[in-house]
Design a protein around this motif. Structure first.
Motif, short mmCIF file in Angstrom:
data_model
loop_
_atom_site.label_atom_id
_atom_site.label_comp_id
_atom_site.label_asym_id
_atom_site.label_seq_id
_atom_site.Cartn_x
_atom_site.Cartn_y
_atom_site.Cartn_z
N TYR B 115 0.83 -1.21 0.00
CA TYR B 115 0.00 0.00 0.00
C TYR B 115 0.86 1.25 0.00
O TYR B 115 1.86 1.34 0.70
CB TYR B 115 -0.92 0.01 1.23
N GLU B 116 0.45 2.23 -0.79
CA GLU B 116 1.10 3.53 -0.76
C GLU B 116 0.02 4.61 -0.88
O GLU B 116 -0.85 4.54 -1.75
CB GLU B 116 2.09 3.65 -1.94
N TYR B 117 0.12 5.62 0.03
CA TYR B 117 -0.82 6.74 -0.06
C TYR B 117 -0.34 7.67 -1.17
O TYR B 117 0.52 8.51 -0.97
CB TYR B 117 -0.91 7.47 1.28
N SER B 118 -0.89 7.47 -2.35
CA SER B 118 -0.51 8.32 -3.49
C SER B 118 -1.58 8.18 -4.56
O SER B 118 -2.06 7.09 -4.83
CB SER B 118 0.84 7.87 -4.05
N VAL B 119 -1.94 9.30 -5.15
CA VAL B 119 -2.91 9.23 -6.26
C VAL B 119 -2.17 9.25 -7.60
O VAL B 119 -2.80 9.27 -8.65
CB VAL B 119 -3.97 10.35 -6.19
N TYR B 120 -0.86 9.26 -7.55
CA TYR B 120 -0.04 9.19 -8.77
C TYR B 120 0.87 7.96 -8.70
O TYR B 120 2.07 8.08 -8.46
CB TYR B 120 0.81 10.45 -8.94
N PRO B 121 0.31 6.77 -8.92
CA PRO B 121 1.13 5.56 -8.76
C PRO B 121 2.34 5.53 -9.70
O PRO B 121 3.41 5.08 -9.30
CB PRO B 121 0.17 4.42 -9.07
N GLN B 122 2.15 6.03 -10.93
CA GLN B 122 3.27 5.97 -11.88
C GLN B 122 4.49 6.69 -11.33
O GLN B 122 5.61 6.23 -11.48
CB GLN B 122 2.89 6.60 -13.23
N LYS B 123 4.24 7.83 -10.73
CA LYS B 123 5.34 8.63 -10.19
C LYS B 123 6.07 7.83 -9.10
O LYS B 123 7.29 7.76 -9.07
CB LYS B 123 4.76 9.94 -9.64
N LEU B 125 6.08 4.55 -8.70
CA LEU B 125 6.75 3.38 -9.28
C LEU B 125 8.04 3.79 -9.97
O LEU B 125 9.07 3.11 -9.87
CB LEU B 125 5.82 2.68 -10.28
N ALA B 126 7.99 4.93 -10.65
CA ALA B 126 9.19 5.42 -11.34
C ALA B 126 10.27 5.77 -10.32
O ALA B 126 11.45 5.45 -10.52
CB ALA B 126 8.84 6.63 -12.20
N ASN B 127 9.85 6.42 -9.25
CA ASN B 127 10.82 6.79 -8.21
C ASN B 127 11.48 5.57 -7.60
O ASN B 127 12.62 5.61 -7.18
CB ASN B 127 10.14 7.60 -7.10
N LYS B 128 10.73 4.47 -7.53
CA LYS B 128 11.25 3.24 -6.93
C LYS B 128 11.94 2.34 -7.97
O LYS B 128 12.28 1.20 -7.66
CB LYS B 128 10.10 2.45 -6.27
N GLY B 157 -1.83 15.06 -16.65
CA GLY B 157 -0.40 14.98 -16.96
C GLY B 157 0.38 14.40 -15.78
O GLY B 157 1.29 13.60 -15.96
N ASP B 158 -0.03 14.79 -14.58
CA ASP B 158 0.66 14.29 -13.38
C ASP B 158 0.36 12.81 -13.17
O ASP B 158 1.19 12.05 -12.69
CB ASP B 158 0.19 15.06 -12.13
N VAL B 159 -0.86 12.40 -13.53
CA VAL B 159 -1.25 11.00 -13.35
C VAL B 159 -0.36 10.10 -14.21
O VAL B 159 0.09 9.04 -13.78
CB VAL B 159 -2.73 10.80 -13.74
N LEU B 160 -0.09 10.55 -15.44
CA LEU B 160 0.69 9.71 -16.36
C LEU B 160 2.19 9.97 -16.30
O LEU B 160 2.93 9.46 -17.13
CB LEU B 160 0.20 9.94 -17.80
N ASP B 161 2.61 10.75 -15.34
CA ASP B 161 4.03 11.12 -15.28
C ASP B 161 4.88 9.95 -14.78
O ASP B 161 4.79 9.55 -13.61
CB ASP B 161 4.18 12.33 -14.35
N ASN B 162 5.69 9.41 -15.67
CA ASN B 162 6.54 8.27 -15.30
C ASN B 162 7.99 8.67 -15.07
O ASN B 162 8.88 7.82 -15.07
CB ASN B 162 6.50 7.23 -16.43
N LEU B 276 -0.31 1.91 -17.32
CA LEU B 276 0.18 1.03 -16.25
C LEU B 276 0.59 -0.32 -16.83
O LEU B 276 1.61 -0.90 -16.45
CB LEU B 276 -0.92 0.82 -15.20
N SER B 277 -0.21 -0.77 -17.76
CA SER B 277 0.07 -2.06 -18.37
C SER B 277 1.34 -2.00 -19.23
O SER B 277 2.21 -2.86 -19.13
CB SER B 277 -1.15 -2.46 -19.21
N ASP B 278 1.46 -0.93 -20.04
CA ASP B 278 2.61 -0.81 -20.94
C ASP B 278 3.92 -0.62 -20.19
O ASP B 278 4.94 -1.21 -20.53
CB ASP B 278 2.41 0.38 -21.89
N HIS B 279 3.88 0.26 -19.18
CA HIS B 279 5.14 0.59 -18.50
C HIS B 279 5.53 -0.41 -17.42
O HIS B 279 6.70 -0.64 -17.19
CB HIS B 279 5.04 1.98 -17.85
N TYR B 280 4.52 -0.95 -16.74
CA TYR B 280 4.85 -1.75 -15.55
C TYR B 280 4.20 -3.13 -15.53
O TYR B 280 4.29 -3.82 -14.52
CB TYR B 280 4.44 -0.99 -14.28
#
Lengths: 480, 368
Positions: B115-123, B125-128, B157-162, B276-280
């Motif tokens: 679990y992570e409190y974040s509404v921008y999961p891509q960001k 995941l990218a950070n990790k 734009g923020d939602v899809l920011d990888n 999400l599917s394409d990147h991760y």
């Protein structure tokens, strides 16, 4: 930082406590620091503008005073005027003039365009630029000697109680006070607190409450009829007065606590007997500024009659522009100019009217009649002052003649606010009439019943807490 | 005598105010004077429901359960790479007055739930530097009223920011500039007004007086905060409603969405799912949580109907093939209250229904 914010509520006691604990000769440093902090709370980047204006006028003032060469003096004055008015023009008027020039280009099919930028209007810029301008002009005229202490001069430009909405102080009055050593004076501090509370009462109990009604009607005037428009404009007349004079009272009271005497900015303007009298009572620090630095240099009334009237008209139109970069403000100023000229034209008729109806034999009645007539003229002008643009101003005016049913007149979110608003205005008027006739404030100040002052203060504080509208709202004059 | 008294009053108030000035900038000093301590998540730092604190009127006090230890800090919480299911979302997932939804999933399934409190999961995941070989599920929750905003023009734009945060922008600014900026941010703290207000509301010194005044204003004149303009009392509890769902905005429960607008939002959720599917290599399960107004608006306004945002969105998500969890109908039919009266978040019944419905959906996707 707003006076009616919690931030200020915490800021002021800290500053006042340190102020009285500090050796008097270093107090200027504390006040300068506090003033810069006060301003920077809004946006710290813009402090550069105040510092820039301070530096230019500090050196210009000394240069003008020291120079024996008239041309050099003129050039230095021109540099000060250009820097301050340039700053003001750039941040406040550039977009307005740019837009209007572009409209002209478009009208005449000229393929040119003035580039426009989206600037944030620095809070209080019209106030501190005018204050520093008066300093250099007074030195040029030989009425004032320069302040050689840069710190004290910087404090004169940025003194926090009057930095963002006046009163626009004169260096002759304020600068020498920064050298005085004020002790902890019980009576003075209590009077300062009392004045601040009266200012808060006007701001948060009356002005901010009326704002809700006024905003609703003026934001969508087409949805309301004459009844709403008339009442909203009536409310705005008191909103703007309570808002601005409330700010001035808080500023004067704050300064008084620390010992500084700022000039009176309002003297019961709605009891004025004529428009001329109104302008001797309304925003006095600005109207005297325009008198001394615009109207008199234009020739004042010591010129041909037509020129005198033109001088009046120009002065008031420019004063309108000072209030805001919109046509509505220019019309508001011009309208007041016109009122004054019209009063000159009809001077004899006024006298005849008074004689014919024997009003001169009933001074009280004459005074009431004159005050009501003046209020009506001022009331009409406020429509332009408040409306977002000229179209909306004319919609409001048209509405005034349409009294068809448009629902309940009480459009406050809480219906009780209508009664509190009207009661607040009534209290204000009663206090002002008592002050005008019997110097109520002096009577309270010098009463032998010492507890009366504290009772008055307690009632004010209780009313402010219970009936104050505490959702954060800007003072209207911050935008000017 | 009078002078000395006034002098003392001014110096004492100066000292108290100076403490306040420091306290809003230094958390331990702040918590020292608060009867209810400040927590990392604001929805966890109150005893009576977050909406109560906007109007501070005693009549709207509602006891809500105390905060439980957060799942993400527990020993059973897996590392991102080790997890079988990832859950991301807003304050509903983070709300820890009951066992958090992610923990419930972890306990119910034979799977490790991250679990992570974040509404921008891509960001995140990218950070990790998240790289995934096996396909996994990502459960994403968002409150209904935020969906048109998150999946609208501005925020998408923020939602899809990888892009990982540290790679963005010039990070080599000198430490002098960095520290000056930090100092300025502390001195001219932009949350100061909000924190001073909380200090007055909850401090031992004036908290009681402050709420007594608000209560008096409510009882005498009917004043309530503009943050909670709508309220009512049912037999068993008071109800407050937050202002952001009133008015002509897309978060309002009666805003009339056009079909195109709904299609556009659904399209962006689909895009989010594809990304999400394409990147991760993650399969999205979207779980919108109905807003409190959606379920209970008739308590305060029986005339204005709900705009039907969720059912219309589900229709479009079906067409796009996005997996989603429908909480709207189960919440409407629930026997118990699914939201607190003076808090915007879900009750035990609300989170239980959400868990049940989510497990049903996961089962359909083959997760046991």
């Amino acid at each position: 930082m707003l006076f009616n914010s919690l931030e200020f509520l915490f800021f002021l006691p800290i500053v006042v406590s340190i102020y009285f604990l500090m050796p008097p000769k270093f107090r200027w440093a504390l006040l300068l620091l506090a003033s810069y902090y006060f301003y920077m709370c809004w946006d710290y980047r813009y402090i550069v503008l105040i510092m820039g204006s301070t530096t230019v006028d500090y050196f210009a003032g000394i240069g003008i005073h020291r120079s024996r060469n008239k041309t050099v003096k003129k050039w230095l004055l021109a540099a000060s005027l250009t820097a301050n008015l340039g700053l003001l023009f750039f941040f406040k008027y550039y977009t307005f003039f740019g837009n209007n020039i572009n409209l002209l280009f478009e009208r005449f099919n000229l393929f040119a365009e003035v580039p426009l930028y989206d600037f944030l209007l620095p809070v209080g810029i019209s106030f501190y630029t005018f204050q520093t301008l008066s300093y250099t002009i007074d030195i040029y005229r030989g009425k004032q000697t320069p302040e050689y202490h840069l710190g004290r001069f910087a404090l004169f430009v940025s003194f926090f109680p009057q930095l963002v909405a006046g009163p626009i102080e004169r260096s002759v009055n304020l600068l020498p006070q920064f050298r005085e050593q004020f002790s902890f004076d019980y009576n003075r501090i209590r009077d300062g607190i009392l004045l601040m509370c009266w200012g808060f009462f006007k701001k948060v109990v009356i002005a901010d409450r009326l704002a809700e009604y006024v905003n609703k009607v003026y934001e969508t005037p087409e949805l309301f009829n004459g009844m709403h428009s008339a009442l909203a404009t009536f409310f705005f007349s008191f909103q703007i007065y309570c808002d601005f004079s409330g700010y001035s009272d808080i500023a004067i009271g704050t300064a008084l606590i620390m010992g500084y005497r700022l000039m009176t900015n309002f003297r019961r303007p709605y009891l004025a007997s004529s428009i001329r009298d109104f302008w001797q009572r309304w925003h006095i620090s600005l109207s005297t500024w325009f008198r001394d630095y615009v109207y008199i240099p234009l020739g004042g009334n010591r010129v041909a009659k037509w020129r005198w009237q033109l001088n009046l008209f120009i002065t008031f139109t420019v004063s309108g522009l000072w209030h805001g970069a919109e046509w509505t403000f220019i019309i508001w100023g011009a309208l007041h100019g016109f009122y004054l000229i019209f009063a000159i034209w009809t001077h004899k008729q006024h006298a005849m009217f008074n004689t014919m109806f024997r009003l001169n034999n009933h001074p009280a009645l004459l005074s009431v009649f004159q005050s009501i007539a003046t209020f009506i003229l001022v009331y009409i002008s406020w429509i332009f002052f408040r409306a977002a643009n000229t179209t909306e101003a004319f919609t409001i005016i048209a509405n005034l003649f349409n009294w068809s049913d448009a629902g309940s007149i009480n459009i406050f979110r809480f219906p009780v606010d209508m009664y509190i608003s009207l009661a607040g205005i009534a209290v204000l008027l009663v206090v002002e009439i008592l002050e005008e006739r019997y110097q109520l404030y002096r009577k309270i100040k010098f009463t032998s019943y010492k507890s009366l002052k504290w009772i008055t203060l307690a009632i004010l504080i209780f009313t402010i807490i219970i009936l104050g509208v505490w959702d954060e709202s800007d003072f209207l004059y911050f935008q000017f | 005598m009078n002078t000395r008294l006034l002098k003392t009053a001014i110096y004492v108030s100066g000292l108290l105010c100076f403490y306040g000035f420091l306290a809003i900038r230094i958390e331990p000093l702040y918590n020292l004077v608060l009867s209810e301590k400040k927590q990392t998540s604001y929805w966890d730092d109150n005893k009576h429901g977050e909406l109560y604190y906007f109007n501070n009127v005693w009549d709207f006090r509602e006891e809500i359960p105390p905060v439980e230890p957060k799942y993400q800090y527990s020993e059973e919480h897996p590392e991102l790479e080790e997890a079988d299911i990832l859950t991301y979302g807003d304050s509903f997932l983070d709300f820890s007055r009951h066992t958090q939804l992610s923990k419930r999933l972890n306990d119910s399934l034979n799977a490790d739930v991250f679990y992570e409190y974040s509404v921008y999961p891509q960001k995140h995941l990218a950070n990790k530097n998240y790289e995934n070989q096996d396909q996994k599920l990502l459960v994403y929750t968002r409150t209904e009223r935020w969906i048109p905003i998150t999946f609208g023009e501005d925020e998408f734009g923020d939602v899809l920011d990888n892009t990982p945060s540290r790679k963005k922008g010039n990070t080599e600014s000198s430490s002098l500039i960095k520290y000056s900026k930090k100092l300025l941010d502390i001195l001219f703290y932009d949350r100061s007004e909000e924190l001073y207000s909380a200090l007055l509301q909850r401090s031992y010194v004036v908290g009681y007086i402050n709420s007594a005044i608000s209560t008096l204003k409510f009882r005498w004149f009917g004043y309530v905060s503009s943050f909670t303009p709508r309220y009512t009392f049912t037999e068993d509890r008071p109800w407050l409603f937050f202002h952001d769902q009133l008015g002509d905005t897309k978060s309002s429960y009666y805003y009339q969405f056009t079909d195109d607008e709904i299609k556009q939002i659904a399209g962006k959720i689909h895009e989010f799912s594809e990304d999400l599917s394409d990147h991760y290599n993650l399969e999205l399960v979207f779980m919108p949580v109905p807003s409190k107004f959606t379920i209970y608006h008739d308590l305060i306004d029986p005339v204005t109907p709900y705009n039907g945002f969720l059912p219309r969105l589900f229709e479009q998500l079906d067409k796009k093939g996005v997996h989603y969890v429908n909480l709207y109908h189960p919440y409407l039919n629930a026997d118990e209250y699914v939201f607190y009266g003076t808090d915007e978040h879900w009750t035990e019944a609300g989170v239980s229904i959400a868990t049940h419905e989510l497990l049903k959906e996961l089962k359909e996707l083959g997760v046991q």
